[in-house]
Design an enzyme around this catalytic site. Structure first.
Site, short mmCIF file in Angstrom:
data_model
loop_
_atom_site.label_atom_id
_atom_site.label_comp_id
_atom_site.label_asym_id
_atom_site.label_seq_id
_atom_site.Cartn_x
_atom_site.Cartn_y
_atom_site.Cartn_z
N HIS A 116 10.56 10.07 -27.80
CA HIS A 116 8.55 10.70 -27.32
C HIS A 116 9.34 12.21 -28.04
O HIS A 116 8.51 13.10 -27.64
CB HIS A 116 8.77 10.77 -25.67
CG HIS A 116 8.22 10.86 -25.05
ND1 HIS A 116 6.69 11.66 -25.02
CD2 HIS A 116 8.08 12.46 -24.41
CE1 HIS A 116 6.03 12.51 -24.44
NE2 HIS A 116 7.16 12.58 -23.21
N HIS B 124 1.68 12.74 -28.74
CA HIS B 124 1.10 11.47 -28.78
C HIS B 124 0.76 11.04 -29.78
O HIS B 124 0.40 10.17 -30.22
CB HIS B 124 -0.54 11.37 -27.66
CG HIS B 124 0.10 12.30 -26.11
ND1 HIS B 124 1.69 10.64 -25.99
CD2 HIS B 124 0.21 12.64 -24.80
CE1 HIS B 124 1.99 11.21 -24.67
NE2 HIS B 124 1.00 12.29 -24.02
N ARG C 12 0.96 -1.08 0.03
CA ARG C 12 0.53 -0.71 0.05
C ARG C 12 0.74 1.67 0.14
O ARG C 12 0.68 2.53 -0.08
CB ARG C 12 -1.21 0.36 1.24
CG ARG C 12 -1.56 -1.16 0.98
CD ARG C 12 -3.88 -0.56 2.42
NE ARG C 12 -3.86 -1.74 1.91
CZ ARG C 12 -4.06 -3.32 2.11
NH1 ARG C 12 -3.24 -3.32 3.55
NH2 ARG C 12 -4.89 -3.94 2.24
N GLU D 213 -3.92 18.17 -12.06
CA GLU D 213 -3.94 18.14 -12.94
C GLU D 213 -5.34 18.53 -13.41
O GLU D 213 -5.79 18.27 -14.66
CB GLU D 213 -2.99 16.75 -14.21
CG GLU D 213 -3.57 17.54 -15.60
CD GLU D 213 -2.19 16.44 -16.68
OE1 GLU D 213 -1.29 16.12 -16.22
OE2 GLU D 213 -3.09 16.09 -17.67
N LYS E 104 3.73 11.18 -11.37
CA LYS E 104 3.01 10.26 -12.32
C LYS E 104 4.21 9.40 -12.47
O LYS E 104 5.16 9.19 -12.75
CB LYS E 104 3.21 11.02 -13.14
CG LYS E 104 1.93 12.09 -13.50
CD LYS E 104 1.87 13.11 -15.12
CE LYS E 104 0.78 13.51 -14.91
NZ LYS E 104 0.14 14.04 -16.27
N ARG F 52 -1.80 22.34 -14.35
CA ARG F 52 -0.53 20.98 -14.63
C ARG F 52 -0.71 20.61 -15.61
O ARG F 52 -0.07 20.17 -16.75
CB ARG F 52 -0.80 20.00 -13.82
CG ARG F 52 0.12 19.48 -13.93
CD ARG F 52 0.51 17.87 -12.29
NE ARG F 52 1.30 16.76 -13.31
CZ ARG F 52 1.53 15.98 -12.65
NH1 ARG F 52 1.55 16.36 -10.95
NH2 ARG F 52 2.64 15.53 -12.62
N ASN G 2 1.39 19.82 -20.87
CA ASN G 2 1.31 18.82 -22.41
C ASN G 2 0.92 19.20 -23.32
O ASN G 2 0.84 19.12 -24.13
CB ASN G 2 -0.38 18.28 -21.72
CG ASN G 2 -0.30 17.54 -20.62
OD1 ASN G 2 -0.13 16.85 -20.32
ND2 ASN G 2 -1.35 17.39 -20.76
N HIS H 92 2.22 17.45 -26.50
CA HIS H 92 1.80 16.07 -26.27
C HIS H 92 0.25 16.70 -26.91
O HIS H 92 0.84 14.99 -27.27
CB HIS H 92 1.83 16.51 -25.11
CG HIS H 92 2.95 16.04 -24.29
ND1 HIS H 92 4.04 17.25 -24.09
CD2 HIS H 92 3.89 15.30 -24.23
CE1 HIS H 92 5.06 16.56 -23.53
NE2 HIS H 92 5.12 15.86 -23.41
N GLU I 7 11.83 19.25 -24.21
CA GLU I 7 10.58 18.83 -23.14
C GLU I 7 11.29 20.44 -21.92
O GLU I 7 10.49 21.38 -21.99
CB GLU I 7 11.12 18.41 -21.95
CG GLU I 7 10.14 16.43 -21.70
CD GLU I 7 8.65 16.62 -22.30
OE1 GLU I 7 7.28 17.42 -21.69
OE2 GLU I 7 8.30 15.75 -23.02
N LYS J 247 8.82 22.96 -13.50
CA LYS J 247 7.90 21.87 -13.32
C LYS J 247 7.34 21.51 -11.77
O LYS J 247 6.31 21.68 -11.56
CB LYS J 247 8.00 20.58 -14.04
CG LYS J 247 8.27 19.15 -13.49
CD LYS J 247 7.70 18.11 -14.55
CE LYS J 247 6.67 17.53 -15.00
NZ LYS J 247 6.44 16.19 -14.71
ZN ZN Z 1 6.49 14.68 -22.22
#
Ligand code: ZN
Ligand code: ADP
Length: 571
Positions: A320, A308, A133, A293, A155, A297, A301, A304, A197, A283
């Site tokens: 990426h 993506h 946990r 998010e 994340k 936040r 993205n 992205h 990034e 960040k």
């Molecule tokens: Zn990224």
């Protein structure tokens, strides 16, 4: 630029943690993990290092030595070495790591140390999030991408066949240590990958960071150099990086070790440290304002949504950061097309990406054939999109200027049709095969219809009008940008023999141009000019005059003498 070496993420919350950015951050991590260190790991609790084979080969010895030296190597750290690559971010690998920890009797008081790139960080973080946990995780990233992106913010997750990062949890690390010296063994392409990034952080929140990327782009990737290393002859693990001067000394002294020459990178470590620090600061600031998010936040993205979609089609060919680089260009173009930022911004972004050896054009596999539709489909199922009608709109972060996004609500509905237009292959004008082979152009049944959608640009509109005037037959032009310039162009083309007229069809204004097949005539004499000079009057239409200057060469030479009065000019 001098910067403080540590940042605090989620300050004034129970989850607050340090992000240490400096050249000896790895050694600092070892000190903090000792029983008297700031991470408060007890002397009996186990340390589980999760890493991958490449990272361990290059830097495992340095980490173990630092832990030993700091008194943090008792009990002996457990090491789980993953196969390098995205394939390790799987449920199956997570299970194996958990079984390894269970069989080694790791209890709730154990600490997980994620030592590697984003793959290691995401997986180790997720293991730590659910093991008994939840146990603490410390991030010790070894790629630039992981330093500036995945290691900060909590994340964690893994990939499934249905998509990337679809299973995961928020689990904030206990601390993050970004040590730029670890990057000297990283290929240039991986450094560029992380730089995408960094550029993103500059674009959304820190103009000075973007300018630093522009100014120092040529120095950031460093240079490949030959380095001498001492390595274990059995495992190949690096035991030390040697100066050329002490190569033979060390090599002779250590048993079971050999000296090898390998390729590494010479980096401007102070520069890289500044970049990592500034990007992490963005960040940290954003995550601290919005941990999960819901709002700001989502600005992280930027690039992205489109990135993506491209990644889904182009992995593993593109990394990426490379997909995000292309995604950023398209999303800046979207911002520009919607009137939020200037055209110059697109040019600046492309320029910096190119200097960093990052791609900035949509790959042919995406822009041609069925690629674009597949890419859009992938964008629409991206879990980051909360579009009400995913078939027609997607959500993007829009840029106002360098360092500033359009806000709030931070993401905005954007028509898929606009994104598609910006991503599709550029319009190409080719002679029609049927037309070229046909000697009888009047046989209209064999002349294929061509539809050309003209973007709203003065220069493209003028080019299209000129092509239509050069062609034989009638062309109907839709979507022409109406401006003084295009009006001047239409009038001048009429003056030299092409016929142009406006038409209304279904409430839209179209222009019908009947071309001359290249056989222009002389413009009429100007009765007001002395000697009845022939000229095309272009007012101050710069774009039209640029194209018409070349057209003058196509006008027929008057049969009579070439007195002043027979010359044609632009006025
Ligand atoms: Zn990224
Ligand atoms: P990211 O998602 O951060 O780009 P990955 O975890 O997929 O990173 O790592 C990219 C590749 O770089 C992997 O093959 C990994 O083994 C390798 N790698 C990571 N860190 C280093 C390093 N410091 N030196 C050399 N190779 C590294």
């Amino acid at each position: 630029m001098s910067v403080k070496s540590s940042l605090t993420c989620l300050a004034n919350t129970p989850f607050s943690y340090q992000v240490v950015v400096k050249s000896s951050a790895l050694e600092q991590c070892a000190i903090d993990l000792s029983p008297t260190g700031s991470l408060k790991k007890s002397a009996s609790s186990k340390l589980v290092i999760i890493t991958d084979a490449n990272v361990w080969k290059w830097h495992g010895h340095r980490l173990l030595s630092a832990l030993e030296k700091a008194g943090a190597a008792t009990p002996t750290p457990l090491v789980y070495i993953l196969e390098p690559g995205e394939g390790s971010k799987s449920r199956a690998t997570k299970e194996k790591v958990e079984d390894f920890m269970l069989s080694n009797r790791c209890l709730r008081d154990c600490f997980v140390l994620a030592f590697g790139g984003g793959v290691v960080g995401d997986l180790a973080g997720f293991v730590a999030a659910t093991y008994m946990r939840g146990v603490p995780v410390i991030q010790l990233p070894t790629t630039l991408l992981a330093m500036v992106d995945s290691s900060v913010g909590g994340k964690t997750g893994l990939d499934t066949p249905a998509g990337k990062n679809l299973i995961g949890a928020f689990h904030q690390p206990r601390a993050v240590y970004a040590d730029p010296t670890l990057l000297t063994t990283l290929p240039a392409r991986e450094i560029a990958n992380g730089m995408a990034e960094v550029v993103k952080c500059g674009l959304i929140a820190d103009a000075s960071l973007f300018e630093l990327c522009e100014l120092r782009a040529d120095d950031i990737l460093g240079k490949e150099i030959d380095s001498n290393i001492l390595c274990d002859s059995a495992t190949g693990r690096v035991l030390a990086f040697l100066d050329n001067s002490n190569k033979s000394d060390n090599g002779d002294k250590m048993l079971n070790s050999i000296v090898k020459t390998v390729k590494t990178r010479s980096l401007d470590l102070a520069l890289v440290e500044s970049l990592v620090h500034l990007a992490c600061a963005v960040k940290v600031r954003v995550v601290s304002l919005d941990e999960r998010e819901g709002g700001i936040r989502s600005t992280l993205n930027f690039g992205h949504t489109v990135g993506h979609g491209i990644e889904a089609l182009m992995q593993p060919t593109l990394l990426h950061g490379e997909c995000v680089a292309i995604g950023m260009v398209i999303e800046v173009e979207v911002s520009r097309a919607l009137g939020h930022c200037e055209t110059l911004l697109v040019a600046r972004l492309k320029r910096v990406l190119s200097a960093l050896k990052l791609p900035f054009r949509v790959p042919v596999d995406v822009s041609h054939g069925t690629g674009l539709q597949r890419c859009i489909d992938k964008m629409a199922i991206d879990k980051k999109n909360i579009a009400s009608d995913s078939a027609r709109v997607t959500r993007c972060v829009l840029l106002k200027s360098i360092g500033k996004v359009l806000e709030p609500p931070y993401t905005h509905a954007v028509q898929i049709s606009l994104v598609m237009r910006l991503m599709s292959a550029a319009v190409s004008v080719r002679p029609s095969k049927t037309l070229a082979l046909s000697s009888d152009i009047k046989t209209s049944s064999i002349v294929r219809a061509v539809t050309l959608h003209v973007p709203g640009s003065k220069s493209l509109s003028n080019r299209v009008l000129l092509l239509a005037a050069l062609a034989k037959g009638t062309t109907v032009v839709r979507g022409l940008l109406h401006s003084d310039d295009t009006d001047v162009m239409l009038r001048c083309l009429s003056d030299i023999g092409a016929k142009a007229k406006y038409m209304e069809v279904d409430g839209k204004t179209l222009v019908e141009v009947t071309g001359t097949g290249g056989a222009f005539c002389l413009p009429p004499r100007n009765p007001a000019a002395s000697g009845g000079l022939r000229h095309l009057y272009v007012q101050n239409a710069g774009t039209a005059s640029r194209f018409l200057t070349a057209v003058l060469c196509l006008l027929p030479i008057p049969e009579t003498n070439t007195s002043e009065s027979e010359k044609t000019s632009l006025l």
